[in-house]
Design a protein around this motif. Sequence first.
Motif, PDB file in Angstrom:
ATOM      1  N   GLY A 138       0.833  -1.200   0.000  1.00 60.77           N
ATOM      2  CA  GLY A 138       0.000   0.000   0.000  1.00 60.77           C
ATOM      3  C   GLY A 138       0.863   1.243   0.000  1.00 60.77           C
ATOM      4  O   GLY A 138       2.065   1.186   0.288  1.00 60.77           O
ATOM      5  N   ALA A 139       0.230   2.379  -0.342  1.00 63.68           N
ATOM      6  CA  ALA A 139       0.972   3.637  -0.402  1.00 63.68           C
ATOM      7  C   ALA A 139       0.941   4.376   0.928  1.00 63.68           C
ATOM      8  O   ALA A 139       1.668   5.344   1.126  1.00 63.68           O
ATOM      9  N   GLU A 140       0.057   3.930   1.863  1.00 60.27           N
ATOM     10  CA  GLU A 140      -0.065   4.655   3.129  1.00 60.27           C
ATOM     11  C   GLU A 140       1.157   4.418   4.020  1.00 60.27           C
ATOM     12  O   GLU A 140       1.912   3.469   3.803  1.00 60.27           O
ATOM     13  N   ALA A 141       1.300   5.291   5.024  1.00 58.89           N
ATOM     14  CA  ALA A 141       2.472   5.184   5.899  1.00 58.89           C
ATOM     15  C   ALA A 141       2.510   3.801   6.545  1.00 58.89           C
ATOM     16  O   ALA A 141       1.474   3.286   6.987  1.00 58.89           O
ATOM     17  N   GLU A 190      -0.804  -1.715  -8.841  1.00 53.24           N
ATOM     18  CA  GLU A 190      -1.874  -0.853  -9.347  1.00 53.24           C
ATOM     19  C   GLU A 190      -3.144  -1.001  -8.516  1.00 53.24           C
ATOM     20  O   GLU A 190      -3.894  -0.042  -8.353  1.00 53.24           O
ATOM     21  N   ALA A 191      -3.360  -2.188  -7.941  1.00 56.62           N
ATOM     22  CA  ALA A 191      -4.557  -2.407  -7.121  1.00 56.62           C
ATOM     23  C   ALA A 191      -4.379  -1.907  -5.677  1.00 56.62           C
ATOM     24  O   ALA A 191      -5.317  -1.929  -4.892  1.00 56.62           O
ATOM     25  N   ASN A 192      -3.171  -1.500  -5.324  1.00 56.13           N
ATOM     26  CA  ASN A 192      -2.906  -1.158  -3.921  1.00 56.13           C
ATOM     27  C   ASN A 192      -2.217   0.188  -3.754  1.00 56.13           C
ATOM     28  O   ASN A 192      -1.267   0.326  -2.975  1.00 56.13           O
ATOM     29  N   GLY A 193      -2.663   1.157  -4.525  1.00 54.49           N
ATOM     30  CA  GLY A 193      -2.220   2.532  -4.265  1.00 54.49           C
ATOM     31  C   GLY A 193      -1.040   3.000  -5.089  1.00 54.49           C
ATOM     32  O   GLY A 193      -0.499   4.081  -4.821  1.00 54.49           O
ATOM     33  N   PHE A 194      -0.612   2.210  -6.099  1.00 52.12           N
ATOM     34  CA  PHE A 194       0.482   2.660  -6.976  1.00 52.12           C
ATOM     35  C   PHE A 194      -0.002   2.597  -8.420  1.00 52.12           C
ATOM     36  O   PHE A 194       0.417   1.730  -9.206  1.00 52.12           O
ATOM     37  N   PRO A 195      -0.919   3.522  -8.812  1.00 48.61           N
ATOM     38  CA  PRO A 195      -1.590   3.377 -10.108  1.00 48.61           C
ATOM     39  C   PRO A 195      -0.769   3.861 -11.302  1.00 48.61           C
ATOM     40  O   PRO A 195      -1.188   3.646 -12.437  1.00 48.61           O
ATOM     41  N   ASP A 196       0.390   4.505 -11.054  1.00 49.27           N
ATOM     42  CA  ASP A 196       1.102   5.131 -12.174  1.00 49.27           C
ATOM     43  C   ASP A 196       2.195   4.186 -12.699  1.00 49.27           C
ATOM     44  O   ASP A 196       3.257   4.041 -12.074  1.00 49.27           O
TER      45      ASP A 196
END
Length: 532
Positions: free
Chosen positions: A202-205, A229-235
């Motif tokens: 995930g991208a959260e802290a 892409e499914a867990n907060g890193f869409p780019d």
Amino acid sequence: MSEVVTSKDREYEAQEMAQAPGADQPMADRTNNRTLRPTTSKKFAEFMKTGWEDQEPEIKPLESSRFIGARLKALGKRFEGERIVIPAGQPKTRNNDDDYAFRPNTEFSYYTGLGQDYEAGAVLVLNPVDPDSPEAKAGATHTPELFVAPRADNSTEAYYADAHYGEYWVGPRAGLKELNAMTGIATHDIAQLPDALGKDVGAEAGAVHMRVIRLADPQMTDEVEGVREANGFPDPDANEKADDELQEFASTARMVKDSYEVGEIRKAVAATKHGFDRILTRLPEAVGKPRSERMLEGEFNAVSREEGNTVGYDTIIASGEHAPILHWMRNTGVVGHGEMLLIDAGIEVDSLYTADITRTFPVDGKFTPLQKKIYQAVLDSQQAGFEAAKPGATYSDIHHACMRVIAQKLHDWGILKVDVEESLSPLGQQHRRWLACGVAHHLGLDVHDCAQARYESYQGAKITPGMVFTIEPGLYFAKNDLLLPPEMRGIGVRIEDDVLMTEDGPEWISKDIPKQISDVEEWMAQRAAVRK
Ligand code: GLY
Ligand code: MN
Ligand code: MN
């Protein structure tokens, strides 16, 4: 005469073909038209489970296993808190169900210490440790885990049904227990990989970021990309950039070799010397024969299989007018009397480290005055490169030192018409017409090792102890080069050796392969006298 295919055989075949999909037995395996496998018979399946003695492959720690801890630690330190995915890669299809010999991805090999072909489809994962765990407090950043296919031994149906992993097909192979013992890395069934990859991403802290060595296994890259892409890193572009940083780090990390690596490269050089010995023994008999370049290639490549894994790159056997062709690998020519013969060849040992050596020989065993003049110029250029390679010098100093000698010689011979300094300046470079390629590169698991490192860490970087690299100037006088005196056209000379930088300066690690004019002549005479 009895019939080869009997009416009974026809009856059986009809029975086999009549079984429709959905019937209680599957149809014969006709996905591959070449073979008919006995998959229709339950009796056969039961029968195949009985009567085998277990075959236990030998298990012992690899010498490399003492060195991978430090490599993994450096990698973990750079990517703290991130999941690092390093696939071994999949076998590459040659055609239909024929694969090329499997060679694991270089980064996988470096970080697991595994060479040979044990581990197609395996994936090394560096899993970040919980920052509050005792391991983290003890300084660990990651737990390395190796995901591998379990052994398909005689207790499994895959034993006889899976041509990739089944031990009926490929012999006993290393599975979880064996690879753990060989590497010291914890192993898991590859079936657990998808869950392990996605955990806590995930991208959260506090969540886990991921990076993958992209080119090793495109299917695995897609899988990692899907998780990101499914867990907060869409780019995808940002993800690719993150992966490139991993690749670059892994490439740069290999620049300074540990003592195990240096030992393996020394073995590769010693085996390569034997390959050249074998070529020179065959040479007198091969001269003048159709495809004699191939005859010599065969001699070298045979030694590569006897003493090593294979060749580290395709062998170049280039005689006469082929010698100035930089990548002459077709090797279909005739080795003719009076010519110069350029051979660029290296053996890759089982750990996958390779040598990279070029020697240029006078086919008849004695250099002519003209051949001597060109050869000695290249030798002087190589020596200048070696002397420039002091600790603290930059890598590109080797290049400049080699080039200065070459430009000066070409000028002295009246070939380079402009002033030497003009030619050496970045806006000149006319001498490069006769030496267009580079003259040094890092050497290791890959022949052009560390190639993904940045310019600042490679050409512009200081040479430090532990680096292994080639010095390989040459002069390439093409047959059709009208700016050359006619007698020089169709001659190519390269002299390439492998160098280790030590605390005390550079060491030629291929110094036992003769290259001074009189030593080459003596070597050729000795080998010609050897009967195979
Ligand atoms: N054999 C490839 C090279 O010399 O770079
Ligand atoms: Mn080279
Ligand atoms: Mn080479």
